[in-house]
Design an enzyme around this catalytic site. Structure first.
Site, mmCIF file in Angstrom:
data_model
loop_
_atom_site.group_PDB
_atom_site.id
_atom_site.type_symbol
_atom_site.label_atom_id
_atom_site.label_comp_id
_atom_site.label_asym_id
_atom_site.label_seq_id
_atom_site.Cartn_x
_atom_site.Cartn_y
_atom_site.Cartn_z
ATOM 1 N N ILE A 231 30.975 55.392 2.721
ATOM 2 C CA ILE A 231 30.589 56.345 1.600
ATOM 3 C C ILE A 231 29.841 55.728 0.402
ATOM 4 C CG2 ILE A 231 31.531 57.944 -0.284
ATOM 5 C CD1 ILE A 231 33.704 58.859 1.462
ATOM 6 N N HIS B 282 39.445 68.691 -5.153
ATOM 7 C CA HIS B 282 39.653 67.891 -4.246
ATOM 8 C C HIS B 282 38.684 68.527 -3.085
ATOM 9 C CE1 HIS B 282 42.122 64.550 -1.917
ATOM 10 N NE2 HIS B 282 41.206 64.651 -1.276
ATOM 11 N N ARG C 285 40.881 58.744 -4.139
ATOM 12 C CA ARG C 285 42.193 59.298 -4.487
ATOM 13 C C ARG C 285 42.654 58.937 -5.884
ATOM 14 N NH1 ARG C 285 41.768 61.285 -0.199
ATOM 15 N NH2 ARG C 285 42.868 61.297 1.922
ATOM 16 N N GLU D 248 48.125 66.231 -7.276
ATOM 17 C CA GLU D 248 47.482 67.731 -6.878
ATOM 18 C C GLU D 248 48.161 68.770 -6.267
ATOM 19 O OE1 GLU D 248 44.427 66.200 -3.948
ATOM 20 O OE2 GLU D 248 43.704 64.741 -5.479
HETATM 21 C C1 GLV Z 1 39.806 63.691 2.001
HETATM 22 O O1 GLV Z 1 40.248 63.341 0.979
HETATM 23 C C2 GLV Z 1 40.099 62.977 3.080
HETATM 24 O O2 GLV Z 1 40.739 61.669 3.164
HETATM 25 O O3 GLV Z 1 39.518 63.342 4.181
#
Ligand code: GLV
Length: 315
Positions: free
Chosen positions: A157, A281, A233, A262
């Site tokens: 990411i 989320h 997270r 959450e």
């Molecule tokens: C989402 O938060 C994931 O871990 O896929």
């Protein structure tokens, strides 16, 4: 036929695909099953396909006498005691890669939304409070183009964020466990990153070393004009310290997709702050990505059950 537990309905026809080779016990509700339900039903199962709302701890693993594989429909696996599972010979699989671009897009969306006050503007109009014609100092935000982006964590990411940042002519600095040669970004130490970034994005996974990594000390190091974005997270940030930082103006704003609890409790002070953009989320929440995650999670499960190499195994 294998016996498997599936704790959520999945998009597409992937459960039917699984049924060709497995007896599937499916938890049909959108609210997660209780731990008791998992304990009662895991004992005779060969495999489990779960999501991040099911915590798989030592007690569950001890009950799962026949379990060969836990396939999680997520990139994060902090909800699974992976070390213990592996010590019992259970393979843990996950769904990275297919959700990288969707998540990086959402992070950029949050970044632009909070910097340019998109949600504030939207809610102002909806509340009927847009009363003045255009004028030069109305709802001024902060520029994104050409600014410095600090990325904490340089996995898939992080790298997808570097690519997007280049389109905005941003200078990218990063901190991670190791240096990466294949990216156009400068490796710096964490405090330098915090002190010099206009935008700080958290792209680490949650583990013992990243829990509350963004604490009071780290938040105080950020520029007063800087923004923090988190879609990893919630527990990576000490949320109490963050609320204090926002209330007292240590930083300019925050974009959050994840929270310590959450769903976010209705009385969270975050809801009272204007310089905060919140999403529930949604990092991987696109039709395309959630379908691909289902395919990978199901295939990971079947491959591991058959003794073949899964597509993505947590090691
Ligand atoms: C989402 O938060 C994931 O871990 O896929």
């Amino acid at each position: 036929m294998y016996n498997v537990l599936v704790t959520k309905k999945l998009p597409g026809n992937w459960i039917d695909y699984l049924k060709k080779e497995c007896n599937v016990m499916l938890w049909e509700d959108i609210y997660p099953p209780s731990k008791e339900w998992i304990l009662q039903n895991i004992e005779d199962k060969d495999g489990a396909l779960i999501t991040l709302t099911e915590k798989i701890d030592k007690e569950i693993i001890d009950h799962a006498k026949k379990l060969k594989v836990i396939s999680t429909y997520s990139v994060g696996y902090d909800h699974i005691d992976v070390k213990y599972a592996r010590s019992k010979g259970i393979i843990v699989t996950y769904t990275p890669e297919v959700l990288t671009d969707a998540t990086a897009d959402l992070i950029f969306g949050l970044l632009i939304s909070v910097a340019r006050r998109v949600c504030e503007g939207d809610s102002l109009i909806r509340k009927g409070e847009w009363k003045t014609p255009w004028y030069p100092t109305f709802m001024l935000g902060t520029e994104v183009y050409g600014k410095t982006l600090g990325i904490i964590g340089m996995g898939r990411i992080g790298k997808a964020l570097v690519k997007r940042a280049k389109g905005f002519d941003m200078k990218v600095i990063y901190n991670s466990r190791r240096k990466h040669e294949d990216i156009d970004a400068e490796y710096v130490d964490l405090d330098y990153l915090l002190e010099n970034s206009d935008y700080v994005v958290i792209a680490v996974d949650l583990n013992e070393s990243t829990y509350h990594m963004m604490n009071e000390d780290k938040l105080r190091r950020m520029k007063k004009s800087a923004f923090l974005i988190n879609a990893s997270r919630g527990q990576v940030i000490d949320e109490k310290a963050l609320i204090k930082a926002l209330q007292e103006g240590w930083i300019r704003g925050v974009g959050l997709d994840v929270f310590e609890r959450e769903p976010l409790p209705k009385d969270s002070p975050l809801l009272k702050l204007n310089n905060v953009v919140l999403t529930p989320h949604l990092g991987s929440a696109t039709i395309e990505t959630r379908d691909k995650m289902a395919e990978i999670a199901v295939k990971n499960l079947l491959l591991a059950l058959k003794g073949d190499k899964p597509i993505y195994e947590v090691r």
